[in-house]
Structure formats: C-alpha cells, structure tokens
Scaffold this motif. Structure first.
Motif, PDB file in Angstrom:
ATOM      1  N   SER A  85       0.834  -1.440  -0.201  1.00  0.00           N
ATOM      2  CA  SER A  85      -0.137   0.543  -0.086  1.00  0.00           C
ATOM      3  C   SER A  85       0.474   1.054   0.194  1.00  0.00           C
ATOM      4  O   SER A  85       1.472   1.372   0.276  1.00  0.00           O
ATOM      5  CB  SER A  85      -0.454  -0.210   1.077  1.00  0.00           C
ATOM      6  OG  SER A  85      -1.544   1.423   1.095  1.00  0.00           O
ATOM      7  N   LYS A  89       0.377   2.200  -6.625  1.00  0.00           N
ATOM      8  CA  LYS A  89      -0.095   2.142  -7.826  1.00  0.00           C
ATOM      9  C   LYS A  89      -1.027   2.889  -8.766  1.00  0.00           C
ATOM     10  O   LYS A  89      -1.473   3.322  -9.664  1.00  0.00           O
ATOM     11  CB  LYS A  89      -0.564   0.874  -7.489  1.00  0.00           C
ATOM     12  CG  LYS A  89       0.439  -0.545  -6.913  1.00  0.00           C
ATOM     13  CD  LYS A  89      -0.541  -1.726  -6.372  1.00  0.00           C
ATOM     14  CE  LYS A  89      -1.438  -1.215  -4.865  1.00  0.00           C
ATOM     15  NZ  LYS A  89      -0.725  -0.518  -3.730  1.00  0.00           N
ATOM     16  N   THR A  90      -1.774   3.750  -7.714  1.00  0.00           N
ATOM     17  CA  THR A  90      -3.387   4.651  -8.372  1.00  0.00           C
ATOM     18  C   THR A  90      -2.320   5.510  -9.376  1.00  0.00           C
ATOM     19  O   THR A  90      -2.503   5.864 -10.522  1.00  0.00           O
ATOM     20  CB  THR A  90      -3.983   4.493  -7.558  1.00  0.00           C
ATOM     21  OG1 THR A  90      -4.608   3.089  -6.599  1.00  0.00           O
ATOM     22  CG2 THR A  90      -4.980   5.336  -7.702  1.00  0.00           C
ATOM     23  N   THR A  91      -1.850   6.147  -8.494  1.00  0.00           N
ATOM     24  CA  THR A  91      -0.333   6.934  -9.808  1.00  0.00           C
ATOM     25  C   THR A  91      -0.177   7.023 -10.293  1.00  0.00           C
ATOM     26  O   THR A  91      -0.522   7.274 -11.714  1.00  0.00           O
ATOM     27  CB  THR A  91       0.253   7.674  -8.732  1.00  0.00           C
ATOM     28  OG1 THR A  91       0.195   7.529  -7.176  1.00  0.00           O
ATOM     29  CG2 THR A  91       1.070   9.134  -8.956  1.00  0.00           C
TER      30      THR A  91
HETATM   31  N1  LIG Z   1      -2.595  14.516  -5.162  1.00  0.00           N
HETATM   32  C1  LIG Z   1      -1.706  13.427  -4.238  1.00  0.00           C
HETATM   33  N2  LIG Z   1      -0.838  14.631  -3.622  1.00  0.00           N
HETATM   34  C2  LIG Z   1       0.541  14.360  -3.094  1.00  0.00           C
HETATM   35  N3  LIG Z   1       0.544  13.531  -2.353  1.00  0.00           N
HETATM   36  C3  LIG Z   1      -0.479  11.854  -3.437  1.00  0.00           C
HETATM   37  C4  LIG Z   1      -0.588  11.974  -4.428  1.00  0.00           C
HETATM   38  N4  LIG Z   1      -1.854  10.759  -5.101  1.00  0.00           N
HETATM   39  C5  LIG Z   1      -1.069  10.427  -4.029  1.00  0.00           C
HETATM   40  N5  LIG Z   1       0.081  10.422  -3.322  1.00  0.00           N
HETATM   41  C6  LIG Z   1       0.274   9.797  -2.242  1.00  0.00           C
HETATM   42  O1  LIG Z   1       1.690   8.842  -3.733  1.00  0.00           O
HETATM   43  C7  LIG Z   1       1.465   7.640  -3.100  1.00  0.00           C
HETATM   44  C8  LIG Z   1       1.091   6.684  -3.552  1.00  0.00           C
HETATM   45  O2  LIG Z   1      -0.392   6.789  -3.864  1.00  0.00           O
HETATM   46  P1  LIG Z   1      -1.380   6.146  -4.371  1.00  0.00           P
HETATM   47  O3  LIG Z   1      -2.128   6.323  -4.009  1.00  0.00           O
HETATM   48  O4  LIG Z   1      -0.529   5.686  -5.793  1.00  0.00           O
HETATM   49  O5  LIG Z   1      -0.663   4.329  -3.924  1.00  0.00           O
HETATM   50  P2  LIG Z   1      -1.157   3.537  -3.997  1.00  0.00           P
HETATM   51  O6  LIG Z   1      -0.238   1.832  -4.240  1.00  0.00           O
HETATM   52  O7  LIG Z   1      -2.626   2.586  -4.803  1.00  0.00           O
HETATM   53  O8  LIG Z   1      -1.848   3.165  -2.521  1.00  0.00           O
HETATM   54  P3  LIG Z   1      -3.676   1.433  -2.461  1.00  0.00           P
HETATM   55  O9  LIG Z   1      -2.784  -0.096  -2.412  1.00  0.00           O
HETATM   56  O10 LIG Z   1      -3.435   1.590  -0.544  1.00  0.00           O
HETATM   57  O11 LIG Z   1      -4.366   1.905  -2.991  1.00  0.00           O
HETATM   58  C9  LIG Z   1       1.130   8.373  -1.521  1.00  0.00           C
HETATM   59  O12 LIG Z   1       1.846   8.038  -0.700  1.00  0.00           O
HETATM   60  C10 LIG Z   1       0.055   9.510  -1.331  1.00  0.00           C
HETATM   61  O13 LIG Z   1       0.133   9.539  -0.047  1.00  0.00           O
END
Ligand SMILES: Nc1ncnc2c1ncn2[C@@H]1O[C@H](COP(=O)(O)OP(=O)(O)OP(=O)(O)O)[C@@H](O)[C@H]1O
Ligand SMILES: [Mg+2]
Length: 673
Positions: A85, A89-91
């Motif tokens: 987490s 990934k979502t980014t």
């Molecule tokens: N718009 C934004 N501004 C600042 N930080 C961000 C933004 N979007 C994401 N982050 C940060 O970037 C990091 C990656 O976020 P992301 O949502 O891509 O994670 P993820 O791998 O999809 O997590 P999960 O499995 O929990 O969904 C996190 O620390 C998040 O707080």
C-alpha cells in the motif's frame, strides 16, 4: 437462489463474445517520473513569496511518488501492477489514463499508444482507454440502468442511434449479470454490484485498453475470482490490453495474470516480466527464497516482526538489482522498437469516430439525469417542501394579521425582512447541500470527454429554475396573506416577482460558494459567516450610514440589502402606501408617532418620511436600481461560479501555462533514452 449459485452463474468466459471488432492497442510508458508540485509553484505561493520574500525558504520541496518506471502492456494480456500500500500503483494508473491530480507533475517520461507519444488529453478523450478507478463516484439516486444509459448517451460513437445505445446497455448489463439489480438505485447496491457497475461503465464504451484499479478488493474470494475471469476473457477473447492493480491475489487469480509489474517503496520499479522470469529474478539475482511470486510480495509487505529499515533495505536492493538487470534492458529495447513503428493513425481514426456530442445533446442528457435523480429522490424533495411550508406557516401564525395592527409599520418591515432571510438562506443552502459533490462528479465526467463545463453549468442553472420559482411563490404567498400585508393584486404580484428574483440571486451566490469546495461541509462552513454578515447588512438591524466604510463595501454586494430595500420601497412607495393611508391603522400610526401627528403632512411627504425612517437610501427612485443590482449580482455570481468550476477542471493546464512546468501534457516528445 442461494448466494453461491448466484455467484457461480455470474461470469462464464464463453458467454463473453465480442460484438464489435477491437482495435489492437499497445500501451507503453518509459522513464516515467511523477512528483508533487513544488508548493512554491501554486498561484497563491507565487504571489505570497514575491510579496513576503522571507518566507520563501519555508516552502515545501516536491516529493517523488514514482521514479523512472517503464512498462509495456500488450493486446491479449493482463499486466498486474503489484506492490504494498502507498507505493504508487494508483498514481501510475492515473498517469497512464491521463487523470493525474492537479498537484502532481511529470518532470520526465512519456506514455505511448502503439509506439506513438500521447498527451493526457488525447489519452483521456480518444476513447481508447477505459479506466475503472479505485474509488468511483456515482449519483446514488440513479438506478444502475439509468446510470449506464446516461453514460451510453454521451460516451458512445456519434454514429450510433439512441436505440442502439440502449441495446448496448442491455448487453453490458447481461454480460456482467447485473439484470437482477438493474432497477435498484446505486445506494441500494452491494459492494460487489457497485464494483461490477464500475466495470460495466468501462466495458460499455468497448475501449481497446482497460485500466482497472483493484477490481477485487472488498469482495469475497468467489466473486473476486469471477471478476478476474471476466477481465481475463476480455483480454484473451476480445483482444483487449488489460492493466489491473491487485492486492493479495490468490494463486488462481495470479495464474490469470500474464505480466507482473512490481513497485516498491519510493515508487521505484522492482520488476517487469512474466511470472517465470519473476521467480528466476528473485531467486537467482536477488538471492531471496520465496516459493512463489506471491510469497515474495508477502515478504515485501513488511511483516510486523521486521523493522522498517530492514524492509526498506530489501526493497532498495531489489529495485537496484532490477535497474541493471537483463529484463530491464530487454524491456527498453522492446519499447524502442515500438517507437520506430509508431504512427498516430490509431488516435486520429478513433477521434473521428468519437466526435463530441453536440452542445444541445449534452445539456439534454445532463438535464435528463438531474430530473431522473430528483424523481428517485422524491422523499427528500417532498421533505424539503414540507419543511419549508411548515416553517412558513409558523412565521405566518406569529405575524398573523399584524400588518393591519396599530404598529403596522414595524410589523410590515419585520415580515419583509423575514421573507428576505427565509428566501435567501433557503435558496443558497439548497444549492450548497448538493452542488459540491455534483461539481466533483461533473469535473470527473468532463475529464472523460462526456460534456463541456459550459453544458454542465447551463444544465445546472436550467434544472434549478423551476425550484427557484416554486419556492418563493409558496413562501411569499403564505406569509403575504397570513400577515395581511396588503390586499391589492398588483402589490402581491410585485412581491412575488421580487421574491423570485431574490431566490435566483441567492442560488447564484450558493453556486459561487459551492464552486470552490469539493465537500458539502467545507462549502457550508465557509459560506455561513459570509451570509450572516450579509444578513446584518440588510439594513433591518442597524442604520447603515453609521457603519465603518470598509463594511459598507460589503453592503453593496449583499443580496439581503438589495432585497430588503426593494421590499421596503414596494411597501412604502409604490401603490401600497395609498392603501395604508386610507385604512384606519394609518391613523393609529399617525397618532403613535409624535413628529408625524404634530404636523399636517401631505400623503407623499408621509411616504417619503416612512421610507427614510425605514432605513438608509430607501427611496422610491431607487426601485429600478435595486432590481437591476439583484439581476447584476445574479449574472456576476453565475459567471464567477462557472469560471471557478472551469478553472478547477483545467487547473493543471493553467498551472503549466503560468509556471511553464512540464507535466503530463508531454507536448515536447522526448526521444527514448
Ligand atoms: N495528489 C497527491 N498529492 C500528494 N501525494 C499523493 C497524491 N496522490 C498520491 N499521493 C501519495 O503518493 C503515494 C502513492 O499513492 P497511491 O494512491 O498511488 O498508492 P497505492 O499504491 O495505490 O496505495 P493503495 O494500495 O493503498 O491504494 C502515497 O504516499 C500518497 O499519499
Ligand atoms: Mg491505490
């Protein structure tokens, strides 16, 4: 039917036959970096730092979210993005689909469709990419079927007739076995049904590339497996390119994935390749000992008995190892090869097919959605109406026939003020309690190319209009006749007409306040103090000639002020006063005020004295001016609200233009290095 049986008949891959031929599209990305925008590059900080230079050092540095990631998703395959987490990934999905947050920038890197570099807008609007986000927002009061019909009417190729679009909706519902709940409103759907609805919205447009963020989270393993099978069928049988983010896949779900893309802390890439290559890489090159690839993912997830440093250390070593591995070199060569074949016919062909719906069509279907949502929400609408009528009747009882009593002047002023306060506050709060969320959904759908912000805003204003006529008609009529204000039709009709104008101006204020915030709480808490100040400055509570000059400026943008003043003029200057003087109460009143009874005023002079007594600048000559000001505020607030929403929808382009930062616009196509 039992739960298990229901699940077991959900998706059979053989049922999924494609009705249309799909263009085969490869999605690749190279050397992609994503970081937060330097806080110094926001509009406000730029202005403040130039004004207060000493604060410049305190500005936050940007934070890297993804560093140097490269990947290639091919037709007929499922690429699974994995990682713990918060690794990004979502980014990455947002960057690939062209939906990055406004505060994120892409300092370098490119995203290619069939080897051709693309801009954010092209990827969003070409219709090639369908993106089911981790968290979808729906208008909860629409039924599942209505939601899909709305999507179909604005997102499918322009050559399709409405009937063809409806039949595509039916097929998609059947494909995802959602028939049973298609008439349910979205707030009545289960978590699994909502997930499938999000997938249905994407499948409906038949994109060539499917990006699906966590399709299985929160579902039981049986349903999760069925959803994965559906996605697998889309990739394999319908020749789609599929990228999914999956958390903790079971081994059978894992078997359905073809390519593993692994992210680790700091947004670094730790692997890209097939499952067999992954095992070989982790065992032979990283000297780890997982029995399976999911075992390795578990190892990365930092078990509680391992300390954070150790965990970060392993992840950094794996990412370093991958950067210099054969797999990384091979991947770069594959993408380089694609670039030599890249051409943009894939974009231009699809763009021709997916012409934007006409402005009229956009407004028509947006209005359809609003009215359908209203009818679904009839309990709430009836409750609001009922509450308003009851509240108005209570005021009517309190003021019952008081406008015909001895102290009628004070009472008439109080009734006028109550009508203003009720109308302005109720009209503004109705908007404030719905629009922040609607605007958020509207901006998201605008990003998907469904409609323009202008069409959206026009539909909002047109939709609210009937309510903004009914509401003052009801409130003003009840109070008017119960309090016994006047009994001439001409006075009553002007009272209603001004009420309608005031209600519309107040709603324009509501739209303006709501346009800034994406939460209802934020919008309401920011606007309460402003509306309260406007109320005090209406002229009912205090003599405005004696307030500080700075506050007087606020008076001139207060809808309460113009509305109250207009009612005063209507009551005391136009027509009504003749009636007042002719009835016995006027004599009571004359007797009750010494300075009036001791002089022998003419009627006209009596009117002007009452007007002066009622407040500042209340002069019959200003009736047209006050009405014009209310109309001007109505137009100005709507224009400003539209501009704010437009800015929010296009913020990253405004930022890029102002600060010349390169974000994911990718206008300068960098050669692959
Ligand atoms: N718009 C934004 N501004 C600042 N930080 C961000 C933004 N979007 C994401 N982050 C940060 O970037 C990091 C990656 O976020 P992301 O949502 O891509 O994670 P993820 O791998 O999809 O997590 P999960 O499995 O929990 O969904 C996190 O620390 C998040 O707080
Ligand atoms: Mg995520």
């Amino acid at each position: 039917m039992s739960e298990t049986n229901e699940h077991s008949r959900l998706i059979l891959p053989s049922e999924l036959s494609s009705s249309t031929s799909t263009t085969e599209v490869t999605l690749s990305w190279s050397n992609l970096y994503v970081e937060t925008r330097d806080s110094g590059s926001s509009c406000w900080s730029s202005i403040s730092s130039s004004c207060f230079r000493r604060h410049k050092k305190k500005q936050e540095k940007s934070r890297i979210i993804l560093q140097d990631v490269t990947g290639n998703a091919r037709t007929g395959q499922i690429l699974a993005i994995m990682g713990t987490s918060g690794v990004g990934k979502t980014t990455l999905m947002n960057a690939l689909s062209g939906h990055l947050g406004d505060n994120l920038v892409v300092p370098s890197g490119n995203v290619y469709l069939n080897g051709f570099p693309t801009t954010d807008t092209e990827r969003r609007k070409s219709g090639h990419i369908g993106y089911a986000e981790q968290q979808e927002f729906f208008i909860d009061t629409m039924s599942l079927e209505e939601h899909l019909i709305f999507q179909a009417m604005l997102r499918l190729p322009s050559e399709l007739t409405d009937d063809e679009r409806r039949s595509r909706v039916k097929n998609t519902i059947a494909q995802l076995h959602l028939n049973k709940c298609m008439k349910n409103t979205i707030n009545q759907l289960s978590g699994g049904e909502k997930k499938r609805l999000a997938l249905a919205s994407v499948f409906l447009t038949e994109p060539s590339v499917l990006l699906i963020d966590e399709p299985t989270s929160g579902l039981d393993s049986y349903l999760a497996m069925h959803i994965m099978r559906t996605i697998h069928s889309m990739a394999f049988e319908q020749r789609k390119t599929v990228i999914v983010v999956i958390h903790q896949p079971t081994s059978s779900m894992f078997d359905l994935c073809d390519i593993i893309f692994l992210l680790v802390k700091g947004g670094r890439q730790a692997f890209y390749g097939t499952k067999d290559e992954a095992l070989e890489f982790f065992i032979k090159q990283c000297h780890l000992s997982p029995s399976s690839i999911d075992g390795f993912i578990e190892q990365l997830a930092a078990p509680p008995n391992r300390n954070v440093d150790e965990d970060t250390n392993i992840q950094t070593q794996v990412a370093d190892q991958y950067a210099s591995s054969e797999q990384a070199v091979a991947l770069k060569e594959t993408i380089e090869h694609q670039l030599t074949l890249g051409n943009n016919t894939i974009l231009t062909d699809r763009m021709k097919l997916f012409k934007n719906p006409t402005f009229g069509r956009q407004v028509k279907w947006l209005l359809w959605r609003s009215f359908v949502s209203d009818t679904r929400n009839s309990v709430r609408t009836t409750f609001v109406l009922f509450r308003t009528v009851v509240l108005t009747c209570i005021f009517g009882i309190v003021y019952f026939q008081l406008c015909r009593s001895g102290h009628f002047m004070q009472n008439v002023n109080a009734v006028s003020f109550t009508v203003v306060a009720l109308t302005v506050n109720a009209s503004a709060y109705v908007i404030l309690s719905t629009m922040p969320i609607n605007n958020k959904i509207g901006i998201r759908e605008n990003h998907r190319g469904m409609f323009s912000i202008l069409a959206y805003y026009v539909s909002v204003v047109v939709h609210d209009f009937p309510m903004l006529i009914t509401f003052p008609l009801l409130v003003n009529t009840i109070i008017y006749w119960m309090s016994g204000m006047d009994n001439t039709w001409s006075h009553y009709l002007s009272f209603i007409a001004v009420g309608i104008l005031v209600s519309n101006t107040a709603s324009a204020y509501g739209q303006f306040f709501a346009s800034f915030s994406s939460t209802i709480e934020g919008a309401i808490s920011a606007s309460v103090p402003i509306l309260q100040t406007f109320t005090i400055l209406s002229g009912f509570f205090l003599s405005l000639t004696h307030i500080p000059t700075a506050l007087r400026v606020l008076q001139y943008i207060s809808p309460h002020y113009y509305a109250y003043t207009t009612f005063m003029i209507l009551e005391w200057k136009t027509g009504s006063i003749t009636h007042q003087l002719n009835c016995s109460r006027s004599e009571n009143y004359l007797e009750s005020i010494n300075q009036v009874s001791s002089y022998n005023y003419s009627r006209a002079e009596f009117c002007s004295r009452i007007l002066r007594h009622s407040g500042d600048n209340i002069d019959g000559r200003y009736l047209a001016f006050n009405i014009l000001m209310l109309a001007l505020l109505f137009v100005t607030c709507h224009i400003l609200a539209f501009l704010v929403i437009f800015y929010r929808a296009n913020r990253r382009y405004v930022f890029d233009f102002l600060f010349k930062s390169k974000t994911s616009l990718m206008t300068d196509y960098k050669p692959f290095t």
